[in-house]
Design a protein around this motif. Structure first.
Motif, PDB file in Angstrom:
ATOM      1  N   ASP A  77     -87.015  28.370 -46.328  1.00  0.00           N
ATOM      2  CA  ASP A  77     -86.014  28.901 -47.257  1.00  0.00           C
ATOM      3  C   ASP A  77     -85.187  27.719 -47.757  1.00  0.00           C
ATOM      4  O   ASP A  77     -84.492  27.063 -46.974  1.00  0.00           O
ATOM      5  N   GLY A  78     -85.276  27.414 -49.065  1.00  0.00           N
ATOM      6  CA  GLY A  78     -84.575  26.255 -49.587  1.00  0.00           C
ATOM      7  C   GLY A  78     -84.049  26.451 -50.992  1.00  0.00           C
ATOM      8  O   GLY A  78     -84.389  27.427 -51.669  1.00  0.00           O
ATOM      9  N   ARG A  79     -83.202  25.514 -51.425  1.00  0.00           N
ATOM     10  CA  ARG A  79     -82.593  25.537 -52.761  1.00  0.00           C
ATOM     11  C   ARG A  79     -82.476  24.113 -53.287  1.00  0.00           C
ATOM     12  O   ARG A  79     -82.480  23.155 -52.530  1.00  0.00           O
ATOM     13  N   PHE A  80     -82.299  24.036 -54.598  1.00  0.00           N
ATOM     14  CA  PHE A  80     -81.980  22.767 -55.250  1.00  0.00           C
ATOM     15  C   PHE A  80     -80.477  22.715 -55.465  1.00  0.00           C
ATOM     16  O   PHE A  80     -79.843  23.737 -55.716  1.00  0.00           O
ATOM     17  N   TYR A  81     -79.909  21.505 -55.371  1.00  0.00           N
ATOM     18  CA  TYR A  81     -78.466  21.320 -55.480  1.00  0.00           C
ATOM     19  C   TYR A  81     -78.157  20.134 -56.399  1.00  0.00           C
ATOM     20  O   TYR A  81     -78.998  19.275 -56.629  1.00  0.00           O
ATOM     21  N   GLY A  82     -76.910  20.085 -56.852  1.00  0.00           N
ATOM     22  CA  GLY A  82     -76.416  18.933 -57.593  1.00  0.00           C
ATOM     23  C   GLY A  82     -76.800  18.938 -59.058  1.00  0.00           C
ATOM     24  O   GLY A  82     -77.574  19.773 -59.517  1.00  0.00           O
ATOM     25  N   PRO A  83     -76.228  17.961 -59.791  1.00  0.00           N
ATOM     26  CA  PRO A  83     -76.559  17.832 -61.211  1.00  0.00           C
ATOM     27  C   PRO A  83     -78.055  17.576 -61.383  1.00  0.00           C
ATOM     28  O   PRO A  83     -78.638  16.754 -60.671  1.00  0.00           O
ATOM     29  N   ASP A  84     -78.663  18.287 -62.294  1.00  0.00           N
ATOM     30  CA  ASP A  84     -80.098  18.141 -62.580  1.00  0.00           C
ATOM     31  C   ASP A  84     -80.973  18.319 -61.344  1.00  0.00           C
ATOM     32  O   ASP A  84     -82.038  17.714 -61.232  1.00  0.00           O
ATOM     33  N   HIS A  85     -80.509  19.119 -60.399  1.00  0.00           N
ATOM     34  CA  HIS A  85     -81.284  19.414 -59.183  1.00  0.00           C
ATOM     35  C   HIS A  85     -81.711  18.142 -58.451  1.00  0.00           C
ATOM     36  O   HIS A  85     -82.855  18.009 -58.014  1.00  0.00           O
ATOM     37  N   GLU A  86     -80.779  17.202 -58.306  1.00  0.00           N
ATOM     38  CA  GLU A  86     -81.095  15.921 -57.678  1.00  0.00           C
ATOM     39  C   GLU A  86     -81.344  16.010 -56.181  1.00  0.00           C
ATOM     40  O   GLU A  86     -81.908  15.096 -55.591  1.00  0.00           O
ATOM     41  N   GLU A  87     -80.930  17.096 -55.566  1.00  0.00           N
ATOM     42  CA  GLU A  87     -81.104  17.256 -54.130  1.00  0.00           C
ATOM     43  C   GLU A  87     -81.735  18.607 -53.840  1.00  0.00           C
ATOM     44  O   GLU A  87     -81.622  19.542 -54.623  1.00  0.00           O
ATOM     45  N   ALA A  88     -82.386  18.686 -52.695  1.00  0.00           N
ATOM     46  CA  ALA A  88     -82.951  19.946 -52.225  1.00  0.00           C
ATOM     47  C   ALA A  88     -82.659  20.036 -50.735  1.00  0.00           C
ATOM     48  O   ALA A  88     -82.622  19.028 -50.034  1.00  0.00           O
ATOM     49  N   GLY A  89     -82.445  21.233 -50.261  1.00  0.00           N
ATOM     50  CA  GLY A  89     -82.182  21.415 -48.841  1.00  0.00           C
ATOM     51  C   GLY A  89     -82.520  22.818 -48.415  1.00  0.00           C
ATOM     52  O   GLY A  89     -82.695  23.715 -49.245  1.00  0.00           O
ATOM     53  N   GLY A  90     -82.623  23.007 -47.115  1.00  0.00           N
ATOM     54  CA  GLY A  90     -82.916  24.329 -46.603  1.00  0.00           C
ATOM     55  C   GLY A  90     -83.206  24.296 -45.123  1.00  0.00           C
ATOM     56  O   GLY A  90     -82.879  23.340 -44.428  1.00  0.00           O
ATOM     57  N   VAL A  91     -83.847  25.369 -44.664  1.00  0.00           N
ATOM     58  CA  VAL A  91     -84.204  25.515 -43.258  1.00  0.00           C
ATOM     59  C   VAL A  91     -85.690  25.849 -43.158  1.00  0.00           C
ATOM     60  O   VAL A  91     -86.280  26.392 -44.091  1.00  0.00           O
ATOM     61  N   PHE A  92     -86.263  25.510 -42.007  1.00  0.00           N
ATOM     62  CA  PHE A  92     -87.681  25.793 -41.798  1.00  0.00           C
ATOM     63  C   PHE A  92     -87.944  26.156 -40.351  1.00  0.00           C
ATOM     64  O   PHE A  92     -87.175  25.813 -39.455  1.00  0.00           O
ATOM     65  N   GLU A  93     -89.051  26.871 -40.137  1.00  0.00           N
ATOM     66  CA  GLU A  93     -89.539  27.182 -38.797  1.00  0.00           C
ATOM     67  C   GLU A  93     -91.041  27.378 -38.882  1.00  0.00           C
ATOM     68  O   GLU A  93     -91.531  28.178 -39.686  1.00  0.00           O
ATOM     69  N   ARG A  94     -91.762  26.607 -38.100  1.00  0.00           N
ATOM     70  CA  ARG A  94     -93.217  26.754 -38.062  1.00  0.00           C
ATOM     71  C   ARG A  94     -93.740  26.099 -36.794  1.00  0.00           C
ATOM     72  O   ARG A  94     -93.280  25.038 -36.400  1.00  0.00           O
ATOM     73  N   GLY A  95     -94.691  26.749 -36.167  1.00  0.00           N
ATOM     74  CA  GLY A  95     -95.329  26.192 -34.981  1.00  0.00           C
ATOM     75  C   GLY A  95     -94.361  25.904 -33.854  1.00  0.00           C
ATOM     76  O   GLY A  95     -94.538  24.947 -33.117  1.00  0.00           O
ATOM     77  N   GLY A  96     -93.317  26.727 -33.721  1.00  0.00           N
ATOM     78  CA  GLY A  96     -92.338  26.533 -32.665  1.00  0.00           C
ATOM     79  C   GLY A  96     -91.303  25.462 -32.951  1.00  0.00           C
ATOM     80  O   GLY A  96     -90.496  25.134 -32.094  1.00  0.00           O
ATOM     81  N   ILE A  97     -91.314  24.888 -34.141  1.00  0.00           N
ATOM     82  CA  ILE A  97     -90.347  23.851 -34.519  1.00  0.00           C
ATOM     83  C   ILE A  97     -89.460  24.403 -35.626  1.00  0.00           C
ATOM     84  O   ILE A  97     -89.950  24.956 -36.608  1.00  0.00           O
ATOM     85  N   ALA A  98     -88.144  24.269 -35.462  1.00  0.00           N
ATOM     86  CA  ALA A  98     -87.190  24.758 -36.457  1.00  0.00           C
ATOM     87  C   ALA A  98     -86.187  23.659 -36.758  1.00  0.00           C
ATOM     88  O   ALA A  98     -85.884  22.829 -35.912  1.00  0.00           O
ATOM     89  N   GLY A  99     -85.672  23.658 -37.986  1.00  0.00           N
ATOM     90  CA  GLY A  99     -84.677  22.666 -38.340  1.00  0.00           C
ATOM     91  C   GLY A  99     -84.159  22.870 -39.745  1.00  0.00           C
ATOM     92  O   GLY A  99     -84.500  23.847 -40.420  1.00  0.00           O
ATOM     93  N   ALA A 100     -83.335  21.958 -40.184  1.00  0.00           N
ATOM     94  CA  ALA A 100     -82.776  21.948 -41.535  1.00  0.00           C
ATOM     95  C   ALA A 100     -83.185  20.629 -42.187  1.00  0.00           C
ATOM     96  O   ALA A 100     -83.467  19.655 -41.495  1.00  0.00           O
ATOM     97  N   PHE A 101     -83.232  20.620 -43.523  1.00  0.00           N
ATOM     98  CA  PHE A 101     -83.610  19.406 -44.215  1.00  0.00           C
ATOM     99  C   PHE A 101     -82.750  19.222 -45.464  1.00  0.00           C
ATOM    100  O   PHE A 101     -82.221  20.171 -46.011  1.00  0.00           O
ATOM    101  N   SER A 102     -82.612  17.973 -45.859  1.00  0.00           N
ATOM    102  CA  SER A 102     -81.893  17.584 -47.058  1.00  0.00           C
ATOM    103  C   SER A 102     -82.663  16.427 -47.685  1.00  0.00           C
ATOM    104  O   SER A 102     -82.910  15.421 -47.024  1.00  0.00           O
ATOM    105  N   LEU A 103     -83.075  16.595 -48.945  1.00  0.00           N
ATOM    106  CA  LEU A 103     -83.899  15.599 -49.624  1.00  0.00           C
ATOM    107  C   LEU A 103     -83.250  15.175 -50.930  1.00  0.00           C
ATOM    108  O   LEU A 103     -82.573  15.964 -51.570  1.00  0.00           O
ATOM    109  N   GLY A 104     -83.452  13.929 -51.326  1.00  0.00           N
ATOM    110  CA  GLY A 104     -82.964  13.415 -52.593  1.00  0.00           C
ATOM    111  C   GLY A 104     -84.124  13.086 -53.523  1.00  0.00           C
ATOM    112  O   GLY A 104     -85.165  12.619 -53.051  1.00  0.00           O
ATOM    113  N   ARG A 105     -83.937  13.316 -54.801  1.00  0.00           N
ATOM    114  CA  ARG A 105     -85.008  13.038 -55.768  1.00  0.00           C
ATOM    115  C   ARG A 105     -85.212  11.545 -55.911  1.00  0.00           C
ATOM    116  O   ARG A 105     -84.277  10.776 -56.034  1.00  0.00           O
ATOM    117  N   ASP A 106     -86.480  11.111 -55.865  1.00  0.00           N
ATOM    118  CA  ASP A 106     -86.824   9.697 -56.035  1.00  0.00           C
ATOM    119  C   ASP A 106     -86.599   9.261 -57.469  1.00  0.00           C
ATOM    120  O   ASP A 106     -86.685  10.002 -58.386  1.00  0.00           O
TER     121      ASP A 106
END
Length: 106
Positions: A77-106
């Motif tokens: 479950d994630g969303r894009f954030y910031g001007p021009d969707h420069e960032e993306a973040g969300g949460v994940f769970e798969r194979g017994g591993i769960a966490g949150a992520f935050s990514l920046g556009r290259d």
């Protein structure tokens, strides 16, 4: 295609076994967006157990539909954030591993 990269902020077992303290963490994350198809691929790679350093495997999603500034699939479950969707973040769970992520556009 447009690419976002970064690291998951924190990873851990979704449901640890009783008495077990396994704490995996992904060292890299990358998301590639196909603007024409309105879909994305998201990969968490080099996942290793924090204490022992043992590899746990990679996890990812392919062809995830984007809608209304967000994206959702089974275990993601994630969303894009910031001007021009420069960032993306969300949460994940798969194979017994769960966490949150935050990514920046290259």
């Amino acid at each position: 295609a447009v690419r976002w990269a970064g690291r998951p902020r924190r990873g851990g077992p979704a449901r640890p076994a009783p008495g077990r303290r396994r704490r995996p963490a992904a060292r890299q994350a990358a998301m590639t967006v196909d603007l024409e198809e309105s879909s994305l691929d998201l990969e968490f790679t080099n996942i290793a157990e924090l204490v022992s350093g043992d590899g746990v495997g990679d996890i990812g999603w392919q062809g995830v539909a984007m809608q209304g500034g967000g994206f959702r699939a089974d275990g993601l479950d994630g969303r894009f954030y910031g001007p021009d969707h420069e960032e993306a973040g969300g949460v994940f769970e798969r194979g017994g591993i769960a966490g949150a992520f935050s990514l920046g556009r290259d």
